[in-house]
Design a protein around this motif. Structure first.
Motif, PDB file in Angstrom:
ATOM      1  N   ILE A 200       3.748  11.036  -6.724  1.00 19.24           N
ATOM      2  CA  ILE A 200       3.225   9.704  -5.893  1.00 19.24           C
ATOM      3  C   ILE A 200       2.953   8.712  -6.866  1.00 19.24           C
ATOM      4  O   ILE A 200       2.608   7.580  -6.222  1.00 19.24           O
TER       5      ILE A 200
ATOM      6  N   LEU B 174       7.975   9.193   0.151  1.00 21.44           N
ATOM      7  CA  LEU B 174       7.355   9.732  -0.894  1.00 21.44           C
ATOM      8  C   LEU B 174       7.885  10.647  -2.046  1.00 21.44           C
ATOM      9  O   LEU B 174       8.657  11.600  -1.127  1.00 21.44           O
TER      10      LEU B 174
ATOM     11  N   SER C 139       9.998   4.692   4.699  1.00 14.86           N
ATOM     12  CA  SER C 139       8.933   5.001   3.730  1.00 14.86           C
ATOM     13  C   SER C 139       9.343   6.462   3.246  1.00 14.86           C
ATOM     14  O   SER C 139       9.768   7.450   3.947  1.00 14.86           O
TER      15      SER C 139
ATOM     16  N   ARG D 181      10.350   8.962   5.919  1.00 15.22           N
ATOM     17  CA  ARG D 181      10.065   8.713   7.079  1.00 15.22           C
ATOM     18  C   ARG D 181      10.748   7.214   7.710  1.00 15.22           C
ATOM     19  O   ARG D 181      10.789   6.343   6.834  1.00 15.22           O
TER      20      ARG D 181
ATOM     21  N   ARG E 121       6.117   4.670 -10.198  1.00 13.30           N
ATOM     22  CA  ARG E 121       6.147   3.400  -9.865  1.00 13.30           C
ATOM     23  C   ARG E 121       7.518   2.863  -9.969  1.00 13.30           C
ATOM     24  O   ARG E 121       8.234   3.140 -10.921  1.00 13.30           O
TER      25      ARG E 121
ATOM     26  N   ASN F 182       6.557   5.580  -2.239  1.00  9.13           N
ATOM     27  CA  ASN F 182       4.885   6.146  -2.420  1.00  9.13           C
ATOM     28  C   ASN F 182       3.903   4.724  -2.140  1.00  9.13           C
ATOM     29  O   ASN F 182       2.889   4.508  -2.880  1.00  9.13           O
ATOM     30  N   GLY F 183       4.211   4.296  -0.837  1.00 10.75           N
ATOM     31  CA  GLY F 183       3.239   3.452  -0.437  1.00 10.75           C
ATOM     32  C   GLY F 183       3.381   1.886  -0.849  1.00 10.75           C
ATOM     33  O   GLY F 183       2.651   1.000  -0.454  1.00 10.75           O
ATOM     34  N   ARG F 184       4.409   1.702  -1.893  1.00 10.64           N
ATOM     35  CA  ARG F 184       4.492   0.272  -2.287  1.00 10.64           C
ATOM     36  C   ARG F 184       5.613  -0.332  -1.976  1.00 10.64           C
ATOM     37  O   ARG F 184       6.819   0.475  -1.959  1.00 10.64           O
ATOM     38  N   HIS F 185       5.782  -1.398  -1.438  1.00 16.51           N
ATOM     39  CA  HIS F 185       6.966  -2.348  -0.910  1.00 16.51           C
ATOM     40  C   HIS F 185       7.917  -2.260  -2.176  1.00 16.51           C
ATOM     41  O   HIS F 185       7.540  -2.870  -3.227  1.00 16.51           O
TER      42      HIS F 185
ATOM     43  N   ARG G  31      11.762   0.016   8.977  1.00 12.74           N
ATOM     44  CA  ARG G  31      11.214   0.424   7.891  1.00 12.74           C
ATOM     45  C   ARG G  31      11.546   1.787   7.340  1.00 12.74           C
ATOM     46  O   ARG G  31      11.781   2.684   8.287  1.00 12.74           O
TER      47      ARG G  31
ATOM     48  N   PHE H 267       9.762   1.376   1.338  1.00 12.53           N
ATOM     49  CA  PHE H 267       8.494   1.411   0.771  1.00 12.53           C
ATOM     50  C   PHE H 267       8.742   2.965  -0.018  1.00 12.53           C
ATOM     51  O   PHE H 267       8.818   3.831   0.529  1.00 12.53           O
TER      52      PHE H 267
END
Length: 175
Positions: A84, A80, A78, A71, A87, A33-36, A76, A31
């Motif tokens: 942010i 950032l 993640s 993280r 895309r 910036n919060g997007r898979h 997973r 992931f």
């Protein structure tokens, strides 16, 4: 990175039960910036080096300073970035390989490389021999290995079930 599995090897017409090392692999959802972004099948090691190199080679980041945080959790990763709102491109290129891997790089926009770097054939042969000598599972074809080299010496090395993942790990280490 390896686990023992039971097997029955057949050598010279005879068979016997034993165990052999098999490379482990695990699916890791990535992931940004919060997007898979994607799910990668990786050998379970050095995930931070992998994700740093992967984001760099996929042109998501231009340098490590663009990473705000990483993280790593079970299955997973993640990330950032400092931007942010950045895309991941929706354009994908299907790559050769076992899993039908994809790349988000627009190959039409790749820069040309101009370099005066010269590496002799004996240097290449020597480093490959040193890399292969470190683990008998490499020449046996059980894993792929990649090395980051300077001055004929191995600075970093990585192994994985897929050479692209191993390459991303040494690139991430180098960055």
């Amino acid at each position: 990175m390896f686990k023992k599995i039971p097997c029955i090897p057949i050598d010279d017409g005879s068979a016997g039960q034993t165990t052999r090392d098999a490379a482990e692999e695990t699916p890791i959802a990535i992931f940004v910036n919060g997007r898979h972004m994607t799910t990668a099948i990786l050998s379970p090691a050095r995930f931070e080096d992998f994700i740093t190199g992967y984001l760099y080679t996929e042109e998501i980041i231009r340098n490590v300073d663009e990473i705000e945080s990483i993280r790593i959790e079970e299955n997973r990763i993640s990330v950032l970035t400092r931007d942010i709102f950045k895309r991941v491109s929706t354009k994908k290129t299907i790559l050769s390989g076992c899993g039908g891997a994809v790349s988000y790089i627009d190959t039409e926009k790749l820069p040309s490389i101009n370099s005066d770097l010269v590496i002799s054939v004996p240097e290449i042969v020597g480093v490959i021999a040193a890399l292969l000598a470190t683990d008998a599972r490499i020449p046996a074809g059980r894993i792929e290995a990649v090395a980051l080299v300077a001055g004929g010496s191995i600075i970093a090395r990585s192994e994985d079930i897929d050479r692209h993942n191993a390459l991303d790990r040494v690139i991430g280490y180098g960055l």
